[in-house]
Motif scaffolding. Sequence first.
Motif, PDB file in Angstrom:
ATOM      1  N   GLY A 192       0.783  -1.233   0.000  1.00  0.00           N
ATOM      2  CA  GLY A 192       0.000   0.000   0.000  1.00  0.00           C
ATOM      3  C   GLY A 192       0.809   1.274   0.000  1.00  0.00           C
ATOM      4  O   GLY A 192       0.237   2.355  -0.168  1.00  0.00           O
ATOM      5  N   ARG A 193       2.149   1.186   0.183  1.00  0.00           N
ATOM      6  CA  ARG A 193       3.022   2.365   0.187  1.00  0.00           C
ATOM      7  C   ARG A 193       2.571   3.405   1.214  1.00  0.00           C
ATOM      8  O   ARG A 193       2.704   4.623   1.023  1.00  0.00           O
ATOM      9  N   ALA A 194       2.050   2.921   2.348  1.00  0.00           N
ATOM     10  CA  ALA A 194       1.473   3.828   3.335  1.00  0.00           C
ATOM     11  C   ALA A 194       2.494   4.823   3.871  1.00  0.00           C
ATOM     12  O   ALA A 194       2.182   6.014   4.048  1.00  0.00           O
ATOM     13  N   ALA A 195       3.715   4.386   4.154  1.00  0.00           N
ATOM     14  CA  ALA A 195       4.723   5.297   4.709  1.00  0.00           C
ATOM     15  C   ALA A 195       5.063   6.398   3.717  1.00  0.00           C
ATOM     16  O   ALA A 195       5.191   7.581   4.102  1.00  0.00           O
ATOM     17  N   GLN A 196       5.224   6.043   2.435  1.00  0.00           N
ATOM     18  CA  GLN A 196       5.533   7.054   1.431  1.00  0.00           C
ATOM     19  C   GLN A 196       4.377   8.035   1.270  1.00  0.00           C
ATOM     20  O   GLN A 196       4.577   9.252   1.161  1.00  0.00           O
ATOM     21  N   ILE A 197       3.150   7.508   1.248  1.00  0.00           N
ATOM     22  CA  ILE A 197       1.979   8.379   1.111  1.00  0.00           C
ATOM     23  C   ILE A 197       1.901   9.353   2.277  1.00  0.00           C
ATOM     24  O   ILE A 197       1.686  10.560   2.086  1.00  0.00           O
ATOM     25  N   LEU A 198       2.102   8.860   3.503  1.00  0.00           N
ATOM     26  CA  LEU A 198       2.047   9.738   4.675  1.00  0.00           C
ATOM     27  C   LEU A 198       3.179  10.753   4.652  1.00  0.00           C
ATOM     28  O   LEU A 198       2.956  11.954   4.897  1.00  0.00           O
ATOM     29  N   GLU A 382      -6.647   9.784  -0.574  1.00  0.00           N
ATOM     30  CA  GLU A 382      -7.790  10.689  -0.500  1.00  0.00           C
ATOM     31  C   GLU A 382      -8.331  10.841   0.910  1.00  0.00           C
ATOM     32  O   GLU A 382      -8.794  11.909   1.308  1.00  0.00           O
ATOM     33  N   PHE A 383      -8.269   9.771   1.687  1.00  0.00           N
ATOM     34  CA  PHE A 383      -8.839   9.745   3.042  1.00  0.00           C
ATOM     35  C   PHE A 383      -7.971  10.504   4.032  1.00  0.00           C
ATOM     36  O   PHE A 383      -8.482  11.311   4.828  1.00  0.00           O
ATOM     37  N   VAL A 384      -6.665  10.292   3.976  1.00  0.00           N
ATOM     38  CA  VAL A 384      -5.756  10.861   4.981  1.00  0.00           C
ATOM     39  C   VAL A 384      -5.836  12.385   5.068  1.00  0.00           C
ATOM     40  O   VAL A 384      -5.853  12.935   6.195  1.00  0.00           O
ATOM     41  N   PRO A 385      -5.906  13.131   3.939  1.00  0.00           N
ATOM     42  CA  PRO A 385      -5.968  14.591   4.069  1.00  0.00           C
ATOM     43  C   PRO A 385      -7.241  15.111   4.740  1.00  0.00           C
ATOM     44  O   PRO A 385      -7.289  16.277   5.132  1.00  0.00           O
ATOM     45  N   LYS A 386      -8.250  14.268   4.893  1.00  0.00           N
ATOM     46  CA  LYS A 386      -9.505  14.697   5.503  1.00  0.00           C
ATOM     47  C   LYS A 386      -9.529  14.512   7.008  1.00  0.00           C
ATOM     48  O   LYS A 386     -10.501  14.905   7.674  1.00  0.00           O
TER      49      LYS A 386
END
Length: 389
Positions: A192-198, A382-386
């Motif tokens: 999911g590349r979560a660390a890079q996205i965050l 899309e979810f994290v910035p909200k």
Amino acid sequence: MATLTVCSFAQQNLFGGQAPKSPEVNVDNTVTFRLMAPEAQKVQITGDFLPTQKVNTSYGEYDAPGVADLTKDDKGLWTFTTKEGIKPELYLYNMIIDGVKVTDPSNVYAIRDIANTTSIFLIGGDRADLYKVNKVPHGTVSKIWYNSPTAGLTRRCTVYTPAGYETSKQKYPVLYLLHGIGGDEQAWTELGRAAQILDNLIAQGKAKPMIVVMPNGNISQEACPGETSQGFTVPTMALPKTMDGYFEQAFPDVIKFVENTYRVQKDKAHRAIAGLSMGGFHSLFISINNPDTFDYVGLFSAAVDQQQKGGLDEIYANREQKIDNLFAKHPKLFWIGIGKSDFLYKNNAELRHYLDSKNFKYEYLETEGGHIWRNWRIYLSEFVPKLFK
């Protein structure tokens, strides 16, 4: 094995010890794949960069990665180049040598998804730049063991702390991010590349710095396959107690551990929960059974209506009444994402129909494609910035 042995020697002879470059992203974003296998009779490639093909299963029809043939030259080098440029994205693929699916021998970058190992490559640009390691401050990803008295196990979760956590005294909000069936506590960081996205969203000022906790959603497991006291077990989706209420029952153990271990804000306004597929199912039932715990709920291709029989049926009983109770607490965000060809589309449409009938406020994103990581990376970004605004 004989084919692969011949492949390795032939590569050394032809390229002086250098394997053929594969994949090679060309200037027009077409991609060329190469494989040296002189004795092979047929070589194909399958991956999510190719047009999809329809597959029927007991769960219904879904889109599967397409397949293309490589062509062989007189030296035994097999080659395939995409007909047109590929859009920015992180892609997964495998070679198929005489019917045997393998990773690309020339590509050292591969990841495991359940029991399958796939090669990967990334086309940069647009949203895919969120999936890259860019020159921004980086958070820390830790694999942490915690005691779960409810499960009767010491279990592991993956925790992302944002850049600066170690040197600050600040308290942070928390996102609990759950994987799908067959996955584990490593799925969101690897696939999911979560660390890079965050890292990238926080650096761009589009997301609040937050801690992300990624637990193992298989309550019968200590941790991911190969990293438990059971040794090198074969990864499988057929695990006990996956969607029968026991994970939901034990989830307060995770929250207690996090809030006793990390500098976090310990209130509803600073807690979020989201997950993909089985993790979306867990997120729904954890949140509606604990309506005072989370102000932000995200369902990514959620496997609603898929609960197993014979478990803790009280977790799943009176779902609509529990949803009513959750919305009576005025959550700040209830978010649903689903692909147009996802086999769970109908289930999610029925959940949305109920929310609409009650005039409950929620946000909805519908994307192309089906039950795939490409969509789940989009939903996370899309979810994290909200969150925590």
